[in-house]
Design a protein around this motif. Structure first.
Motif, short mmCIF file in Angstrom:
data_model
loop_
_atom_site.label_atom_id
_atom_site.label_comp_id
_atom_site.label_asym_id
_atom_site.label_seq_id
_atom_site.Cartn_x
_atom_site.Cartn_y
_atom_site.Cartn_z
N VAL A 191 6.47 -24.71 63.93
CA VAL A 191 6.51 -25.42 62.66
C VAL A 191 6.84 -24.39 61.59
CG1 VAL A 191 5.19 -26.74 60.98
CG2 VAL A 191 4.68 -26.99 63.38
N GLU A 192 7.96 -24.59 60.90
CA GLU A 192 8.35 -23.68 59.84
C GLU A 192 8.31 -24.43 58.51
OE1 GLU A 192 11.36 -20.45 61.17
OE2 GLU A 192 12.05 -22.36 62.00
N HIS A 193 7.69 -23.79 57.56
CA HIS A 193 7.57 -24.37 56.22
C HIS A 193 7.83 -23.23 55.24
CE1 HIS A 193 5.45 -26.12 52.71
NE2 HIS A 193 5.82 -27.27 53.23
N GLU A 194 8.11 -23.54 54.01
CA GLU A 194 8.39 -22.48 53.05
C GLU A 194 7.20 -21.55 52.85
OE1 GLU A 194 7.84 -24.28 48.69
OE2 GLU A 194 9.25 -25.41 49.94
N ASN A 195 5.98 -22.03 53.11
CA ASN A 195 4.78 -21.21 52.87
C ASN A 195 4.09 -20.71 54.13
OD1 ASN A 195 4.96 -21.46 50.04
ND2 ASN A 195 4.07 -23.49 50.18
N PHE A 196 4.53 -21.14 55.29
CA PHE A 196 3.87 -20.71 56.52
C PHE A 196 4.74 -20.95 57.75
CE2 PHE A 196 2.71 -25.14 55.94
CZ PHE A 196 2.88 -25.68 57.20
N ILE A 197 4.38 -20.25 58.81
CA ILE A 197 4.96 -20.46 60.14
C ILE A 197 3.79 -20.70 61.07
CG2 ILE A 197 6.15 -19.36 62.08
CD1 ILE A 197 7.80 -17.82 60.06
N GLY A 198 3.92 -21.66 61.95
CA GLY A 198 2.82 -21.94 62.87
C GLY A 198 3.30 -22.48 64.20
N LYS B 166 0.53 -14.76 54.16
CA LYS B 166 0.70 -13.63 55.08
C LYS B 166 0.21 -13.94 56.50
CE LYS B 166 -3.67 -11.30 53.90
NZ LYS B 166 -4.26 -10.13 53.31
N PHE B 167 -0.47 -15.07 56.67
CA PHE B 167 -1.01 -15.43 57.98
C PHE B 167 -0.13 -16.45 58.69
CE2 PHE B 167 -4.75 -14.26 55.46
CZ PHE B 167 -5.42 -13.40 56.32
N ASP B 168 0.20 -16.18 59.95
CA ASP B 168 0.83 -17.19 60.80
C ASP B 168 -0.28 -18.07 61.37
OD1 ASP B 168 3.24 -15.99 60.26
OD2 ASP B 168 3.40 -14.98 62.19
N ARG B 169 0.08 -19.28 61.79
CA ARG B 169 -0.94 -20.23 62.22
C ARG B 169 -0.78 -20.67 63.67
NH1 ARG B 169 -0.75 -19.32 56.70
NH2 ARG B 169 -1.23 -21.11 55.45
N GLN B 170 -1.90 -21.07 64.24
CA GLN B 170 -1.94 -21.76 65.52
C GLN B 170 -2.78 -23.02 65.30
OE1 GLN B 170 -3.81 -18.61 67.85
NE2 GLN B 170 -1.92 -18.38 69.01
N TYR B 171 -2.29 -24.15 65.81
CA TYR B 171 -2.97 -25.43 65.61
C TYR B 171 -3.24 -26.09 66.95
CZ TYR B 171 -0.55 -24.93 61.09
OH TYR B 171 -0.04 -24.46 59.91
N LEU B 172 -4.44 -26.64 67.11
CA LEU B 172 -4.78 -27.40 68.32
C LEU B 172 -5.60 -28.61 67.90
CD1 LEU B 172 -4.82 -27.77 71.38
CD2 LEU B 172 -6.86 -26.31 71.45
N GLY B 173 -5.08 -29.79 68.18
CA GLY B 173 -5.79 -31.02 67.86
C GLY B 173 -6.79 -31.35 68.96
N PHE B 174 -7.94 -31.87 68.57
CA PHE B 174 -8.94 -32.29 69.56
C PHE B 174 -9.82 -33.38 68.97
CE2 PHE B 174 -11.09 -29.01 67.15
CZ PHE B 174 -12.43 -29.40 67.11
#
Length: 175
Positions: free
Chosen positions: A40-47, A109-117
């Motif tokens: 997921v790429e956005h102007e304010n983050f990558i995840g 400055k932080f990249d993200r990881q997302y996990l739905g549960f």
């Protein structure tokens, strides 16, 4: 006996240093590797969105997981931005916290990881790990797009954040 333990320790440290993080996971911890993640790429983050049925070491295996949509990720980011200062200020476990004047800029400055549960109450939730992968972080988070895991020690304390977001209640939680 002590000599055997020392030799075994040396052999293990030599073998471990021969592999990159991803190679080590492939060889020894394959069960926590994701087959696929979605960028997921956005102007304010990558995840990276982790897929349904992934648990890693983040979500208990008894909890059902699901693949978050990009709309849900944007909702997560909005909750994170709006509640970041408040949750740190109100959590009694946080000893010192300097309010961030511009949370968006700080979190960029932080990249993200997302996990739905699905949590214990049956509510849609998401685990999110933020990692500063710039500079030394490239080494510490080498397999970031395939493994959700925690690091321990001074580097990780400064460069990694972990949150749970209850999507149904729109609430940010520090676990």
């Amino acid at each position: 006996m002590k000599t055997a333990i020392i030799i075994l320790g040396l052999i293990c440290s030599i073998i471990e240093s021969c592999y990159s993080q991803c190679e080590e996971y492939e060889l020894f911890y394959k069960e926590i590797l994701a087959d696929t993640t979605y960028l997921v790429e956005h102007e304010n983050f990558i995840g990276y969105i982790f897929p349904e049925n992934y648990h890693g070491h983040i979500v208990d295996k008894k909890n059902k997981t699901f693949t978050l949509s990009k709309i849900e990720v944007l909702k997560i980011e909005s909750i994170l931005l709006n509640q970041y200062n408040l949750i740190h200020k109100s959590d009694s476990r946080v000893i010192k916290y300097k309010r961030k004047k511009n949370v968006g800029k700080y979190l960029r400055k932080f990249d993200r990881q997302y996990l739905g549960f699905i949590n214990e109450s049956g509510e849609k939730s998401a685990a999110i790990i933020l990692a500063n992968r710039h500079g030394k972080g490239k080494y510490y988070f080498e397999c970031f797009e395939r493994v959700m895991t925690f690091g321990f020690g001074e580097f990780y304390e400064k460069n990694q954040r972990y949150f749970v977001i209850n999507l149904d209640k729109e609430k940010l939680i520090i676990p």
